[in-house]
Write a protein that holds these residues in place. Sequence first.
Motif, PDB file in Angstrom:
ATOM      1  N   THR A   1       1.046  -9.924 -12.980  1.00  0.00           N
ATOM      2  CA  THR A   1       1.448  -8.853 -12.087  1.00  0.00           C
ATOM      3  C   THR A   1       0.226  -8.360 -11.326  1.00  0.00           C
ATOM      4  OG1 THR A   1       3.214  -8.219 -13.591  1.00  0.00           O
ATOM      5  CG2 THR A   1       2.537  -6.595 -11.957  1.00  0.00           C
ATOM      6  N   ILE A   2       0.337  -8.311 -10.007  1.00  0.00           N
ATOM      7  CA  ILE A   2      -0.759  -7.871  -9.144  1.00  0.00           C
ATOM      8  C   ILE A   2      -0.350  -6.547  -8.523  1.00  0.00           C
ATOM      9  CG2 ILE A   2      -2.021  -8.376  -7.004  1.00  0.00           C
ATOM     10  CD1 ILE A   2      -1.785 -11.335  -7.714  1.00  0.00           C
ATOM     11  N   GLU A   3      -1.291  -5.637  -8.446  1.00  0.00           N
ATOM     12  CA  GLU A   3      -1.039  -4.334  -7.844  1.00  0.00           C
ATOM     13  C   GLU A   3      -1.152  -4.450  -6.324  1.00  0.00           C
ATOM     14  OE1 GLU A   3       0.203  -0.504  -8.022  1.00  0.00           O
ATOM     15  OE2 GLU A   3      -0.130  -1.761  -9.769  1.00  0.00           O
ATOM     16  N   LEU A   4      -0.030  -4.378  -5.646  1.00  0.00           N
ATOM     17  CA  LEU A   4      -0.023  -4.435  -4.186  1.00  0.00           C
ATOM     18  C   LEU A   4      -0.514  -3.128  -3.597  1.00  0.00           C
ATOM     19  CD1 LEU A   4       3.562  -5.862  -3.540  1.00  0.00           C
ATOM     20  CD2 LEU A   4       1.439  -7.101  -3.223  1.00  0.00           C
ATOM     21  N   ASP A   5      -1.076  -3.195  -2.394  1.00  0.00           N
ATOM     22  CA  ASP A   5      -1.308  -1.997  -1.608  1.00  0.00           C
ATOM     23  C   ASP A   5       0.034  -1.270  -1.534  1.00  0.00           C
ATOM     24  OD1 ASP A   5      -2.915  -0.626   0.847  1.00  0.00           O
ATOM     25  OD2 ASP A   5      -0.839  -0.998   1.440  1.00  0.00           O
ATOM     26  N   LYS A   6       0.047   0.035  -1.776  1.00  0.00           N
ATOM     27  CA  LYS A   6       1.325   0.730  -1.872  1.00  0.00           C
ATOM     28  C   LYS A   6       2.138   0.660  -0.589  1.00  0.00           C
ATOM     29  CE  LYS A   6      -0.137   5.505  -1.053  1.00  0.00           C
ATOM     30  NZ  LYS A   6      -0.142   6.838  -1.641  1.00  0.00           N
TER      31      LYS A   6
ATOM     32  N   GLN B   1       6.170   4.111  -8.335  1.00  0.00           N
ATOM     33  CA  GLN B   1       6.417   3.734  -9.733  1.00  0.00           C
ATOM     34  C   GLN B   1       7.425   2.601  -9.900  1.00  0.00           C
ATOM     35  OE1 GLN B   1       7.434   7.479 -11.538  1.00  0.00           O
ATOM     36  NE2 GLN B   1       5.359   8.282 -11.297  1.00  0.00           N
ATOM     37  N   VAL B   2       8.042   2.164  -8.803  1.00  0.00           N
ATOM     38  CA  VAL B   2       8.984   1.052  -8.880  1.00  0.00           C
ATOM     39  C   VAL B   2       8.224  -0.199  -9.324  1.00  0.00           C
ATOM     40  CG1 VAL B   2      10.404  -0.517  -7.487  1.00  0.00           C
ATOM     41  CG2 VAL B   2      10.627   1.957  -7.201  1.00  0.00           C
ATOM     42  N   THR B   3       8.810  -0.908 -10.260  1.00  0.00           N
ATOM     43  CA  THR B   3       8.236  -2.153 -10.749  1.00  0.00           C
ATOM     44  C   THR B   3       8.983  -3.318 -10.110  1.00  0.00           C
ATOM     45  OG1 THR B   3       7.706  -1.121 -12.855  1.00  0.00           O
ATOM     46  CG2 THR B   3       7.750  -3.524 -12.804  1.00  0.00           C
ATOM     47  N   ILE B   4       8.235  -4.218  -9.524  1.00  0.00           N
ATOM     48  CA  ILE B   4       8.833  -5.409  -8.921  1.00  0.00           C
ATOM     49  C   ILE B   4       8.597  -6.574  -9.877  1.00  0.00           C
ATOM     50  CG2 ILE B   4       8.837  -6.978  -6.944  1.00  0.00           C
ATOM     51  CD1 ILE B   4       7.640  -4.627  -5.295  1.00  0.00           C
TER      52      ILE B   4
ATOM     53  N   ASP C   1      -0.365   6.102  11.219  1.00  0.00           N
ATOM     54  CA  ASP C   1      -0.589   5.043  10.235  1.00  0.00           C
ATOM     55  C   ASP C   1      -0.123   5.438   8.840  1.00  0.00           C
ATOM     56  OD1 ASP C   1      -2.541   6.871   9.598  1.00  0.00           O
ATOM     57  OD2 ASP C   1      -4.215   5.492   9.790  1.00  0.00           O
ATOM     58  N   ASP C   2       0.856   6.325   8.780  1.00  0.00           N
ATOM     59  CA  ASP C   2       1.373   6.779   7.489  1.00  0.00           C
ATOM     60  C   ASP C   2       1.823   5.624   6.598  1.00  0.00           C
ATOM     61  OD1 ASP C   2       1.415   9.802   7.838  1.00  0.00           O
ATOM     62  OD2 ASP C   2       2.570   9.157   9.594  1.00  0.00           O
ATOM     63  N   PHE C   3       2.315   4.554   7.213  1.00  0.00           N
ATOM     64  CA  PHE C   3       2.851   3.439   6.437  1.00  0.00           C
ATOM     65  C   PHE C   3       2.161   2.110   6.762  1.00  0.00           C
ATOM     66  CE2 PHE C   3       6.341   6.570   6.690  1.00  0.00           C
ATOM     67  CZ  PHE C   3       6.432   6.862   5.337  1.00  0.00           C
ATOM     68  N   SER C   4       1.003   2.167   7.374  1.00  0.00           N
ATOM     69  CA  SER C   4       0.256   0.949   7.695  1.00  0.00           C
ATOM     70  C   SER C   4      -0.518   0.477   6.469  1.00  0.00           C
ATOM     71  CB  SER C   4      -0.730   1.212   8.834  1.00  0.00           C
ATOM     72  OG  SER C   4      -0.043   1.610   9.994  1.00  0.00           O
ATOM     73  N   PRO C   5      -0.326  -0.785   6.068  1.00  0.00           N
ATOM     74  CA  PRO C   5      -1.066  -1.292   4.902  1.00  0.00           C
ATOM     75  C   PRO C   5      -2.571  -1.222   5.122  1.00  0.00           C
ATOM     76  CG  PRO C   5       0.584  -2.880   5.646  1.00  0.00           C
ATOM     77  CD  PRO C   5       0.536  -1.800   6.662  1.00  0.00           C
TER      78      PRO C   5
END
Length: 160
Positions: A3-8, A62-65, A96-100
Motif C-alpha cells: 500500500t502506497i500513500e498517495l498525495d491526498k 481516511q478512505v482506504t483504497i 489550487d485547492d484540489f491540485s495534486p
Amino acid sequence: MPTIELDKKLKYLVIEALSAKSAMQPQLNAIALKQYHREYHQDNSRYDYYDLIPEIAQQYDQVTIADDLYSKVRSLSAECCEVHFNMMPAWDGEGDDFSPESLLGLELLTQLETIEFVAFDNVHDQTPLLVLPNLKRISEHSGLQPKIIAALRAKGVKVS
C-alpha cells in the motif's frame, strides 16, 4: 502489492474514479455529508461560502483504497468532481485547492488511459506519468513541463 500513500489530492481523483465500484460504496456512504452541508448553507454558518469543510476532507482522507482497485481506474478527471464539491460545495473550479502536489503512487494505476482537467502546476516530479503503460491521452491540463509533454508525445500519448 504494498500500500502506497498517495498525495491526498490525487487520492481524491482516484476515489472519484472508483466511486461507482461497489467495493467502495460502504466507505463512501459512511461519509457524513448532509450534517455539514446543512450547516454550510445556514445563516451564521461556521464556514464561509468558498471554504473547504475540513470534517468532510478528513473523512475522505481516511478512505482506504484496496490495492486491487487501483487497476480498475481507466480515467482520472477533475472536471465536475463530486468528491471536490462534497468537500467544498461552492467550489468554482478556480485555485489550487484540489491540485495534486505529487504523483507518488500513480504507477499503481496500471490501466489508466486518460487524464482530464488536472492541474499539474504544483507537481515538481512529473516523471511518473512516463511509466503508465496504457496512458493514451492527457487533455485540458495545465502545468505539464515541456520536457514531459515531449516525452509523452514520443510515447504516442496525445497531449492537448
